[in-house]
Design a protein around this motif. Structure first.
Motif, PDB file in Angstrom:
ATOM      1  N   GLU A 173      -6.160 -34.550 -11.372  1.00  0.00           N
ATOM      2  CA  GLU A 173      -7.577 -34.282 -11.635  1.00  0.00           C
ATOM      3  C   GLU A 173      -8.386 -34.242 -10.345  1.00  0.00           C
ATOM      4  OE1 GLU A 173      -8.647 -35.935 -15.956  1.00  0.00           O
ATOM      5  OE2 GLU A 173      -7.897 -37.517 -14.614  1.00  0.00           O
ATOM      6  N   TYR A 174      -7.955 -35.012  -9.345  1.00  0.00           N
ATOM      7  CA  TYR A 174      -8.608 -35.007  -8.034  1.00  0.00           C
ATOM      8  C   TYR A 174      -7.525 -34.931  -6.960  1.00  0.00           C
ATOM      9  CZ  TYR A 174     -12.917 -36.518 -10.342  1.00  0.00           C
ATOM     10  OH  TYR A 174     -14.028 -36.585 -11.137  1.00  0.00           O
ATOM     11  N   ALA A 175      -7.875 -34.331  -5.815  1.00  0.00           N
ATOM     12  CA  ALA A 175      -6.939 -34.226  -4.695  1.00  0.00           C
ATOM     13  C   ALA A 175      -7.678 -34.510  -3.398  1.00  0.00           C
ATOM     14  CB  ALA A 175      -6.314 -32.835  -4.642  1.00  0.00           C
ATOM     15  N   VAL A 176      -6.933 -34.966  -2.415  1.00  0.00           N
ATOM     16  CA  VAL A 176      -7.464 -35.161  -1.069  1.00  0.00           C
ATOM     17  C   VAL A 176      -6.852 -34.116  -0.155  1.00  0.00           C
ATOM     18  CG1 VAL A 176      -7.358 -36.668   0.959  1.00  0.00           C
ATOM     19  CG2 VAL A 176      -8.032 -37.600  -1.233  1.00  0.00           C
ATOM     20  N   ALA A 177      -7.677 -33.542   0.719  1.00  0.00           N
ATOM     21  CA  ALA A 177      -7.197 -32.578   1.707  1.00  0.00           C
ATOM     22  C   ALA A 177      -7.972 -32.775   3.000  1.00  0.00           C
ATOM     23  CB  ALA A 177      -7.377 -31.145   1.204  1.00  0.00           C
ATOM     24  N   GLU A 178      -7.365 -32.360   4.087  1.00  0.00           N
ATOM     25  CA  GLU A 178      -8.097 -32.322   5.342  1.00  0.00           C
ATOM     26  C   GLU A 178      -9.206 -31.273   5.217  1.00  0.00           C
ATOM     27  OE1 GLU A 178      -7.756 -34.149   8.150  1.00  0.00           O
ATOM     28  OE2 GLU A 178      -6.246 -35.354   7.079  1.00  0.00           O
ATOM     29  N   ALA A 179     -10.388 -31.600   5.708  1.00  0.00           N
ATOM     30  CA  ALA A 179     -11.502 -30.643   5.637  1.00  0.00           C
ATOM     31  C   ALA A 179     -11.131 -29.320   6.298  1.00  0.00           C
ATOM     32  CB  ALA A 179     -12.742 -31.246   6.291  1.00  0.00           C
ATOM     33  N   ALA A 180     -10.352 -29.391   7.374  1.00  0.00           N
ATOM     34  CA  ALA A 180      -9.947 -28.177   8.087  1.00  0.00           C
ATOM     35  C   ALA A 180      -9.001 -27.314   7.268  1.00  0.00           C
ATOM     36  CB  ALA A 180      -9.284 -28.551   9.420  1.00  0.00           C
ATOM     37  N   ALA A 181      -8.385 -27.890   6.211  1.00  0.00           N
ATOM     38  CA  ALA A 181      -7.466 -27.139   5.357  1.00  0.00           C
ATOM     39  C   ALA A 181      -8.160 -26.623   4.096  1.00  0.00           C
ATOM     40  CB  ALA A 181      -6.271 -28.011   4.983  1.00  0.00           C
ATOM     41  N   CYS A 182      -9.481 -26.632   4.082  1.00  0.00           N
ATOM     42  CA  CYS A 182     -10.267 -26.130   2.951  1.00  0.00           C
ATOM     43  C   CYS A 182     -10.981 -24.836   3.339  1.00  0.00           C
ATOM     44  CB  CYS A 182     -11.306 -27.167   2.519  1.00  0.00           C
ATOM     45  SG  CYS A 182     -10.597 -28.687   1.883  1.00  0.00           S
ATOM     46  N   ILE A 183     -11.033 -23.910   2.396  1.00  0.00           N
ATOM     47  CA  ILE A 183     -11.661 -22.609   2.628  1.00  0.00           C
ATOM     48  C   ILE A 183     -12.811 -22.437   1.638  1.00  0.00           C
ATOM     49  CG2 ILE A 183     -11.335 -20.112   2.591  1.00  0.00           C
ATOM     50  CD1 ILE A 183      -8.343 -20.640   3.112  1.00  0.00           C
ATOM     51  N   PRO A 184     -14.069 -22.522   2.084  1.00  0.00           N
ATOM     52  CA  PRO A 184     -15.181 -22.225   1.179  1.00  0.00           C
ATOM     53  C   PRO A 184     -15.048 -20.797   0.638  1.00  0.00           C
ATOM     54  CG  PRO A 184     -15.980 -23.313   3.160  1.00  0.00           C
ATOM     55  CD  PRO A 184     -14.539 -22.958   3.413  1.00  0.00           C
ATOM     56  N   LEU A 185     -15.183 -20.651  -0.674  1.00  0.00           N
ATOM     57  CA  LEU A 185     -14.898 -19.379  -1.316  1.00  0.00           C
ATOM     58  C   LEU A 185     -16.152 -18.570  -1.608  1.00  0.00           C
ATOM     59  CD1 LEU A 185     -12.156 -20.516  -3.868  1.00  0.00           C
ATOM     60  CD2 LEU A 185     -11.802 -19.182  -1.768  1.00  0.00           C
ATOM     61  N   MET A 202       0.052 -21.213  11.465  1.00  0.00           N
ATOM     62  CA  MET A 202      -1.364 -21.587  11.525  1.00  0.00           C
ATOM     63  C   MET A 202      -1.668 -22.444  12.749  1.00  0.00           C
ATOM     64  SD  MET A 202      -2.145 -22.200   7.454  1.00  0.00           S
ATOM     65  CE  MET A 202      -3.907 -22.440   7.630  1.00  0.00           C
ATOM     66  N   ARG A 203      -0.689 -23.260  13.160  1.00  0.00           N
ATOM     67  CA  ARG A 203      -0.874 -24.044  14.388  1.00  0.00           C
ATOM     68  C   ARG A 203      -0.788 -23.170  15.633  1.00  0.00           C
ATOM     69  NH1 ARG A 203       1.961 -28.173  11.367  1.00  0.00           N
ATOM     70  NH2 ARG A 203       3.962 -27.278  11.957  1.00  0.00           N
ATOM     71  N   GLN A 204       0.105 -22.186  15.604  1.00  0.00           N
ATOM     72  CA  GLN A 204       0.366 -21.373  16.785  1.00  0.00           C
ATOM     73  C   GLN A 204      -0.671 -20.277  16.986  1.00  0.00           C
ATOM     74  OE1 GLN A 204       4.357 -19.857  16.817  1.00  0.00           O
ATOM     75  NE2 GLN A 204       4.155 -18.834  18.780  1.00  0.00           N
ATOM     76  N   ARG A 252      -6.173 -16.377  14.764  1.00  0.00           N
ATOM     77  CA  ARG A 252      -5.933 -15.395  13.704  1.00  0.00           C
ATOM     78  C   ARG A 252      -6.292 -15.956  12.333  1.00  0.00           C
ATOM     79  NH1 ARG A 252      -6.158 -11.266  11.144  1.00  0.00           N
ATOM     80  NH2 ARG A 252      -4.389  -9.958  10.537  1.00  0.00           N
ATOM     81  N   ARG A 253      -6.370 -17.284  12.213  1.00  0.00           N
ATOM     82  CA  ARG A 253      -6.564 -17.920  10.912  1.00  0.00           C
ATOM     83  C   ARG A 253      -7.882 -17.500  10.261  1.00  0.00           C
ATOM     84  NH1 ARG A 253      -8.947 -22.759   9.031  1.00  0.00           N
ATOM     85  NH2 ARG A 253      -7.849 -23.705   7.273  1.00  0.00           N
ATOM     86  N   GLY A 254      -8.999 -17.593  10.989  1.00  0.00           N
ATOM     87  CA  GLY A 254     -10.296 -17.257  10.411  1.00  0.00           C
ATOM     88  C   GLY A 254     -10.374 -15.822   9.925  1.00  0.00           C
ATOM     89  N   PRO A 255     -10.039 -14.825  10.771  1.00  0.00           N
ATOM     90  CA  PRO A 255     -10.055 -13.438  10.306  1.00  0.00           C
ATOM     91  C   PRO A 255      -9.108 -13.188   9.131  1.00  0.00           C
ATOM     92  CG  PRO A 255     -10.010 -13.515  12.700  1.00  0.00           C
ATOM     93  CD  PRO A 255      -9.811 -14.916  12.226  1.00  0.00           C
ATOM     94  N   ALA A 256      -7.949 -13.851   9.112  1.00  0.00           N
ATOM     95  CA  ALA A 256      -7.009 -13.663   8.005  1.00  0.00           C
ATOM     96  C   ALA A 256      -7.584 -14.193   6.702  1.00  0.00           C
ATOM     97  CB  ALA A 256      -5.684 -14.354   8.322  1.00  0.00           C
ATOM     98  N   ILE A 257      -8.246 -15.348   6.750  1.00  0.00           N
ATOM     99  CA  ILE A 257      -8.869 -15.929   5.559  1.00  0.00           C
ATOM    100  C   ILE A 257      -9.963 -15.012   5.022  1.00  0.00           C
ATOM    101  CG2 ILE A 257     -10.396 -17.795   4.800  1.00  0.00           C
ATOM    102  CD1 ILE A 257      -8.739 -19.646   6.665  1.00  0.00           C
ATOM    103  N   LEU A 258     -10.801 -14.486   5.914  1.00  0.00           N
ATOM    104  CA  LEU A 258     -11.875 -13.590   5.486  1.00  0.00           C
ATOM    105  C   LEU A 258     -11.301 -12.310   4.890  1.00  0.00           C
ATOM    106  CD1 LEU A 258     -14.868 -12.990   5.297  1.00  0.00           C
ATOM    107  CD2 LEU A 258     -14.775 -12.078   7.638  1.00  0.00           C
ATOM    108  N   GLU A 259     -10.259 -11.778   5.524  1.00  0.00           N
ATOM    109  CA  GLU A 259      -9.629 -10.561   5.006  1.00  0.00           C
ATOM    110  C   GLU A 259      -9.071 -10.800   3.609  1.00  0.00           C
ATOM    111  OE1 GLU A 259      -5.981  -7.459   6.052  1.00  0.00           O
ATOM    112  OE2 GLU A 259      -6.596  -8.934   7.543  1.00  0.00           O
TER     113      GLU A 259
END
Length: 345
Positions: A118-130, A290-292, A296-303
């Motif tokens: 019902e609830y989960a914990v994640a690193e804020a950096a691993a979250c993508i506002p939709l 994603m570490r390497q 590229r991560r931000g543009p890939a998420i937006l795409e």
């Protein structure tokens, strides 16, 4: 909102890694998970607490709960690597606090508090506002498959050859890659296990669809390899199928392994090809990419979000299973082809 002290979850029975590996199919949930209640976790300084709307099931989840993934299990914690939900609390760090109230796609890999709850914990950096235009079904499957599709198609484009090969062609991931390839004039060669999948994949842009169960598969494979000369092989299967494909590929071929759906031994038919034909075998893991390639991560998420919003991409849904029914229903739902299975708390 008021956050309860306890929550329902699918909890891991095993700890660490298994000593007796099995195949990629999920025969039953009971050996690996149990339905239970657990305290709602408090997020750390860089983390957020998410009220889960929908959680996806990927092959990596199955490998993980069976103790066969590159990350150890923590007994008694919820499973599930990916989902979508609303952030209801954040840690002390400014970015974590800023996300409270937002609907996000999230990955739980670093937190060990999975999404099948019902609830989960994640690193804020691993979250993508939709974006509002992204469905929950697409948001819950936003990270693992879409970002892998973009990352691996980047490899294809860098190689310079228009043709490339993929196993598990009817998977959600391969269908996303086929869509990318079609837009840019590339020629995917994919393998499937059912004749009814051939027309479906050709319709969305596959250049060749080969049924690995056909009696003339290897002969047809050799003809296609000779005609197309593909040098990138994206493989989720391994085993005898992958061995046959790699053996038929031309000089300087790169076999990129990102899954092991076939538990059978993977044999290199002619090791001399690695020496004299300059062939290579390597692995791909999204976490490492994603570490390497942080830039590229931000543009890939937006795409990815734009593609899901405008309809170029869409997540095929096999079933949405209530959390309370997951133990009984999920294994059978996962055997159905061509779509994803989700868990709804």
């Amino acid at each position: 909102m008021t956050i309860p002290s306890e929550m329902k979850a699918l909890l891991l029975v095993g700890d660490g890694y298994t000593k007796t590996p099995s195949g990629s199919a999920l025969e039953a949930m009971e050996p690996y998970l149990e339905q239970g209640r657990i305290a709602v976790p408090a997020p750390g300084p860089s983390q957020v607490l998410i009220k889960v709307n929908l959680a996806s099931i990927n092959p990596s989840d199955v490998a993980f709960i069976k103790g066969q993934y590159g990350q150890p299990r923590v007994k008694g914690r919820p499973a599930g690597f990916e989902g979508v939900g609303t952030i209801v609390a954040g840690g002390d760090e400014p970015y974590a606090k800023s996300l409270v109230g937002k609907r996000v796609a999230f990955a739980t890999g670093l937190s060990n508090w999975g999404s099948w709850a019902e609830y989960a914990v994640a690193e804020a950096a691993a979250c993508i506002p939709l974006l509002d235009t992204v469905r929950d079904e697409d948001g819950a499957a936003m990270i693992v498959n879409p970002l892998t599709a973009i990352a691996m198609f980047d490899i294809v484009k860098q190689e310079g050859e228009k043709a490339f090969v993929m196993t598990a062609g009817a998977s959600q991931l391969c269908k996303l890659i086929i869509g990318l390839a079609k837009e840019e004039g590339f020629r995917p060669i994919v393998t499937v296990r059912r004749d009814e999948q051939v027309a479906l994949l050709k319709d969305i842009g596959a250049a060749h669809v080969l049924n690995e169960k056909a009696p003339d598969f290897e002969a047809t494979l050799r003809e296609v390899m000779k005609a197309e000369q593909p040098r990138i092989f994206l493989d989720a299967v391994t085993g005898p199928l992958a061995s046959a494909i790699f053996n038929a590929m031309p000089k300087r071929a790169r076999w990129i392994i990102y899954g092991r759906l076939d538990p059978d031994a993977t044999v290199i038919r002619e090791p001399g090809q690695l020496i004299f034909q300059h062939k290579h075998i390597e692995g791909f893991w999204l976490s490492e990419w994603m570490r390497q390639f942080k830039e590229r991560r931000g543009p890939a998420i937006l795409e990815a979000q734009k593609r899901f919003s405008d309809g170029r991409w869409s997540t095929d849904v096999t079933a949405v299973v209530p959390l309370a029914e997951a133990i009984a229903r999920v294994p059978a739902e996962l055997t159905k082809p061509n779509g994803k299975v989700f868990i709804r708390p």
